[in-house]
Design an enzyme around this catalytic site. Structure first.
Site, PDB file in Angstrom:
ATOM      1  CB  SER B  46      -0.917   0.011   1.222  1.00 55.15           C
ATOM      2  OG  SER B  46      -1.839  -1.047   1.132  1.00 55.15           O
ATOM      3  CB  CYS B 128      -5.403   4.295   6.160  1.00 59.40           C
ATOM      4  SG  CYS B 128      -4.337   5.644   6.580  1.00 59.40           S
ATOM      5  CB  THR B 189      -4.178  -8.339   9.247  1.00 59.18           C
ATOM      6  OG1 THR B 189      -4.090  -6.917   9.336  1.00 59.18           O
ATOM      7  CG2 THR B 189      -3.170  -8.829   8.228  1.00 59.18           C
TER       8      THR B 189
END
Ligand code: FAD
Ligand code: FMN
Ligand code: FES
Lengths: 248, 300
Positions: B46, B128, B189
């Site tokens: 990313s 994020c 995750t």
């Protein structure tokens, strides 16, 4: 994460110590551990002693090595590993070890009566493990000329007749290793290089140590002449911890 | 002979197995090598606007059933990533650019640059932290997700995939907010932690990390199943895939393609060819001709 109690601590050069500890796993010359100081960080360090007890030899370079160098006998050392492949065992006959800076630490388990050595460092006070070699078989170089030849490992290498060595083993800053690689390439001599790149995971998944698609931490760190030939990144560019590509 | 080819949005894939974002995809040469070794596509690590070193080490914990990582979105910054994409594209298979940001404008800017570098699709990492509501993630704010995707779809021409985080209370509302994307990728995750009992401290420097690998496979399968059932969206399944059986489970739950990451720790990059071979064997054995025939069969 493993931990062991440090059995002994020896200062071997300026800001450089050998820490010995028991660890009942087989470790081969060239392999490394990720040494962790809780709350401070984790860095790759080679095993400088692979028998019993095991040992590491580490120089204080910065924030993550300093707390390891500061450990004392009786304290715990945390680490994971061993990781990586290893140097091939020398055959009968003479062989040459070339260590630049702390690079000699990873070559130390290979020192025997058949070993010749070139150890290079910035200055006399940074040299270590000279005394592990037979006196007539080791050359020291320093950048400032305070001990041995004034110059680098390649300057010392040029003074030797390489034909007599079965194998050459090299570990040190990449620029130095690239110089040595270029020098011996036309000579058709067997040589192995232990590469150092920034490492985060040490288990081949984060890509921070990769060279031309190969993970140094897992497939390496030791590579022969043939592998290095395909590594266009060797000695030219590397990724920083952010992943930004920079020239070496 | 069955065909293991598949399609996600308009992108054709030689097989369902792509490389997941964040594993061996920071250096262009590594991505190229993985494409040459059987991955049908790679998703880049990313990438954000600015260069970031990420969290300090330790950034990884090895467990018998997976990994916990806290790399901390280390990345060179979008302006330094073009060269890596250029190298990766020499692998002659799709390269998907993963991006992260906190506002629609930032995502658009990153996506335009990725498109310019020549990637075949964009994957949005919606996990994020975003600035407005401290502590929450972009991916847990449905309105923001909807706005980001709306903006992107109007400004870029390549497909947009949205990668969803399992660390939200209501994944369905996020999936619905992301319905304009060409596919949903799930799962990222699962928030986790590991404490070293002898050091008496969390192992990761960031303390918290994300669990991946075998341990999360059945969480991923459940999310894929639930979201496919409720939205009918195209889905890329990811999380703990180690064998073709795992892959088939995801496909039967509704995935059209897959991503793998952590298994590389155990099996190396040879795993891509192994998975393709095993999948073909399974389809042969069970009488399936195509991947799409298997997709979502467990839903009915
Ligand atoms: C596989 C492998 C094995 C290693 N084995 C050993 C070992 O046995 N003994 C050992 O002392 N080190 C070894 N290192 C190097 C060691 O990991 C680094 O020195 C350490 O990461 C430095 O971390 P730091 O936070 O203390 O310093 P940083 O803050 O990262 O660095 C401080 C300064 O020192 C410089 N520096 C860092 N490392 C080196 C280096 N190796 N040589 C020259 N300058 C450097 C940096 O460029 C920087 O300017 C090994 C590295 C690898 C990849
Ligand atoms: C070391 C590591 C780094 C990761 N980095 C990213 C990332 O930058 N962006 C992202 O969307 N997912 C990232 N992930 C999540 C993976 O892409 C994937 O969703 C997750 O690991 C589950 O799949 P797996 O079990 O096959 O690894 C990362 C995972 C790992 C293990
Ligand atoms: S250190 Fe992570 S791949 Fe080598």
């Amino acid at each position: 994460m493993n931990f062991s109690i440090i059995l002994s601590k020896e200062v071997v050069a300026k800001n450089t110590v050998t820490l010995k500890f028991s660890f009942d796993k087989r470790v081969y010359a060239g392999q490394f551990a990720m040494v962790w100081t809780p709350g401070k960080g984790e860095i790759p360090i080679s095993f400088s002693h692979t028998g019993d007890p095991k040992g590491i030899t580490i120089k204080n370079y910065g924030d993550m090595s300093a707390p390891i160098v500061a450990l004392n006998a009786g304290e715990r050392i945390f680490f994971r590993g061993p990781y990586g492949n290893s140097f091939t065992k020398p055959k009968d006959g003479d062989y040459l070890l070339i260590g630049g800076g702390s690079g000699i630490a990873s070559l130390a388990p290979m020192i025997s009566k058949n070993a010749h050595g070139i150890i290079s460092a910035r200055s006399m006070e940074d040299l270590f493990f000279l005394d592990k070699f037979e006196k007539s078989k080791v050359i020291a170089t320093t950048d400032d000329g305070s001990f041995g030849i004034k110059g680098n490992a390649l300057d010392a290498l040029r003074t030797l007749d390489l034909e007599k060595f079965q194998n050459i083993y090299v570990c040190g800053p990449e620029k130095m290793m690239k110089g040595i690689y270029d020098y011996i390439k036309p000579k058709n001599i067997a040589a192995e290089f232990s590469l150092e790149r920034p490492m985060k995971c040490a288990i081949g998944i984060c890509d921070s140590c990769s060279v031309n698609g190969i993970q140094i931490c897992k497939t390496g760190p030791v590579f022969g002449m043939d592998s290095l030939r395909d590594f266009t990144e060797f000695g030219t560019t590397r990724l920083m911890l952010s992943g930004k590509r920079v020239n070496i | 002979m069955p065909s293991i080819r598949t399609k996600i949005g308009p992108i054709s894939l030689e097989n369902p197995f792509m490389l997941a974002s964040g594993i061996l995809d920071e250096n262009g040469y590594t991505m190229k090598r993985i494409l040459e070794n059987g991955a049908s596509a790679v998703v880049t690590k990313s990438i954000g606007t600015d260069e970031r070193t990420g969290y300090s080490t330790p950034v990884i914990v090895e467990l018998p059933y997976g990994l916990i990582n806290a790399i901390g979105l280390a990345n060179p910054g979008i302006d330094n990533f073009g060269e890596e994409i250029k190298i990766a594209l020499k692998g002659n298979r799709p390269v998907i650019g993963s991006i992260f940001g906190s506002t629609p404008e930032e995502f658009v800017n990153l996506a335009l640059k990725m498109e310019n570098y020549g990637v075949n699709a964009i994957e949005l990492n919606l996990s994020c932290p975003h600035v407005k509501g401290f502590g929450s993630e972009v991916g847990s704010d449905p309105d923001l997700v909807e706005e980001i995707i709306k903006e992107l779809k109007s400004k870029i021409n390549i497909p947009v995939f949205s990668k969803l985080s399992p660390n939200v209370t209501d994944i369905l509302s996020i999936a619905k907010a992301a319905e304009r994307s060409d596919a949903l990728v799930m799962i990222n995750t699962v928030r986790a932690m590991s404490i070293d009992i002898y050091a008496r401290k969390p192992v990761l420097s960031n303390k918290y990390g994300g669990l991946s690998g075998q341990a999360i496979k059945n969480i991923g399968v459940r999310y894929v199943y639930e979201v496919k059932k409720e939205t009918g969206q195209q889905i890329v399944g990811v999380g703990g895939i180690e064998t073709a059986e795992d892959a088939v489970e995801y496909i039967m739950a509704g995935a059209s393609a897959l991503q793998v990451g952590t298994v590389i720790h155990k099996k190396g990059i040879g795993v891509f060819k192994e998975l393709s071979r095993e999948l073909e064997e399974f389809m042969n054995h069970e009488g399936y001709e195509t991947v799409s025939e298997m997709t979502g069969v467990a839903l009915s």
